[in-house]
Enzyme design. Structure first.
Site, PDB file in Angstrom:
ATOM      1  N   ASP A  10       0.859  -1.189   0.000  1.00 37.77           N
ATOM      2  CA  ASP A  10       0.000   0.000   0.000  1.00 37.77           C
ATOM      3  C   ASP A  10       0.899   1.246   0.000  1.00 37.77           C
ATOM      4  OD1 ASP A  10      -3.111   0.770   1.147  1.00 37.77           O
ATOM      5  OD2 ASP A  10      -1.529   2.252   1.463  1.00 37.77           O
ATOM      6  N   ASP A 111      -3.698   2.410  -5.306  1.00 34.86           N
ATOM      7  CA  ASP A 111      -2.567   2.465  -4.387  1.00 34.86           C
ATOM      8  C   ASP A 111      -2.335   1.173  -3.607  1.00 34.86           C
ATOM      9  OD1 ASP A 111      -4.331   2.605  -2.146  1.00 34.86           O
ATOM     10  OD2 ASP A 111      -2.822   3.797  -1.105  1.00 34.86           O
ATOM     11  N   GLU A 112      -2.944   0.072  -4.029  1.00 40.96           N
ATOM     12  CA  GLU A 112      -2.653  -1.162  -3.297  1.00 40.96           C
ATOM     13  C   GLU A 112      -2.849  -2.428  -4.113  1.00 40.96           C
ATOM     14  OE1 GLU A 112      -5.855  -2.104  -0.184  1.00 40.96           O
ATOM     15  OE2 GLU A 112      -6.027   0.050  -0.520  1.00 40.96           O
TER      16      GLU A 112
END
Ligand code: DGT
Ligand code: CA
Ligand code: CA
Length: 364
Positions: A10, A111-112
């Site tokens: 993340d 974002d992950e």
């Protein structure tokens, strides 16, 4: 089943970090990335903020006006509009590096991601930790981004672990450490346990994951229904058998508008949704895709979010089917709607390619 090794990666304060990388002078200042609504002025919400701004109490989802209030005496605070194209570009570069280092790569959001690395590290947590460090280094070299990584035997624990030592964290929870790691955490750390569930447990005087282990499966099922009950029972014991699944990237097609007026009136919302469906459908068609999941999204008058989605039996690319399902979701969502709605969105996910020219006509 053999022990798996799963990473959850993340990026730290993602949008704000991207802005810092583009403009390094920002690093010493409080930075807030804002979704300004099309109503003008300071109307809108904070998407995210860097850690300096967070120290003053700025949080994702908060009205821009509140954030400005919190940062009133910080004359150097910066409020920037979101630049999704740039964040996606950064994200794609970093995701490339992750993909290359995974046996199985599962994209979760900009974002992950989850990586199953069991084979390439031969089930060895020591090797896994080296690999994670290498991934962090290459991401930093190529993009300057810092990220946090959680390593454990499954997705659930890795997700909790990546959040454990942010920013720039690396948390390894080997199988024999699972209980020691989980037990002291508050139940809120379990993804999927929200404020409501937390409150119900705290009425029963249960705060930590260790406390929750006292509940037997029957009581949990009775309190929360079989699905959630079983999920909670397993989660507090660190049990999660969900495989890391390859997914078609990132892509979800969505459209969102700020309504002309706040409303919770079926007719008004329905008209807006019909338009949104057409727009989403145009993009789907242009990209020659089908979708299997349909969702609607409300941003309510207090800027809290509410969404509903459903999975179709079969993938489709049909506009009427999209509109019909969206209408159904709207009716369901309005059943217990107290707040008025400010922004309204439609999205489709679980995309697949329309294959074979001859089929296309029957889909549209
Ligand atoms: P972190 O991971 O705690 O260091 O901070 P972030 O900002 O990376 O937080 P995360 O991972 O929950 O969310 C990733 C990005 O998603 C974030 O940079 C901006 C966006 N985002 C998160 N929450 C919200 C929200 O409530 N509204 C909007 N518009 N965007 C959000
Ligand atoms: Ca993040
Ligand atoms: Ca995230």
């Amino acid at each position: 089943m053999e022990t798996r090794i799963v990473f959850h990666i993340d990026f730290d304060y993602f949008y704000a970090q991207c802005e810092e990388i583009r403009t390094p002078e920002l690093k010493s200042k409080p930075v807030c990335v804002c979704v300004f609504s099309d109503r003008g002025g300071d109307s809108g919400a904070i998407a995210t903020a860097n850690y300096t701004a967070r120290k003053y109490g700025v949080k994702s989802g908060m009205p821009i006006m509140f954030a400005k209030k919190r940062l009133e005496e910080k004359k150097d605070a910066v409020f920037l509009p979101v630049d999704f194209d740039y964040y996606i570009e950064m994200s794609e570069k970093a995701m490339e590096i992750m993909k290359k280092n995974a046996d199985v790569f599962e994209y979760v959001g900009k974002d992950e991601a989850y990586l199953d690395v069991t084979k390439r590290v031969e089930g060895n947590f020591q090797k896994a930790s080296h690999l994670a460090q290498q991934i962090k280094n290459s991401i930093r070299e190529k993009t300057k981004l810092s990220c946090s990584i959680g390593i454990s035997p499954n997705k659930l624990i890795s997700k909790i672990a990546s959040d454990f030592q942010k920013p720039d964290g690396l948390t390894i929870v080997s199988p024999e450490k699972v209980d020691i790691f989980l037990e002291p955490l508050t139940i809120r750390k379990i993804p999927g346990i929200g404020k409501k569930t937390e409150n119900r447990f705290s009425e029963m005087n249960l705060k930590t994951i260790e406390d929750l282990k006292k509940m037997d499966i029957f009581t949990l099922n009775k309190e929360f229904g079989r699905k959630s009950g079983t999920f909670i029972y397993n989660a507090v014991r660190g049990i999660d058998n969900e495989p890391v699944k390859e997914k078609e990237d990132s892509i979800q097609y969505s459209k969102i508008v700020t309504l002309k007026k706040d409303s919770k009136e079926y007719q008004f919302l329905s008209e807006n949704l019909i338009e949104l469906c057409k727009e989403v459908h145009d993009v789907v068609k242009k990209n020659n895709r089908m979708f299997k999941s349909i969702g609607i999204h409300f941003v309510q008058s207090d800027l809290s979010n509410k969404s509903k989605s459903r999975m179709l039996r079969n993938p489709t690319a049909n506009l009427e089917e999209l509109q019909k399902n969206v209408d159904q979701l709207l009716k369901e969502a309005l059943e217990n709607q107290t707040l008025t709605i400010r922004r309204l969105g439609v999205k489709v996910t679980e995309l697949s390619e329309v294959k074979g020219q001859s089929d296309i006509t029957s889909y549209f």
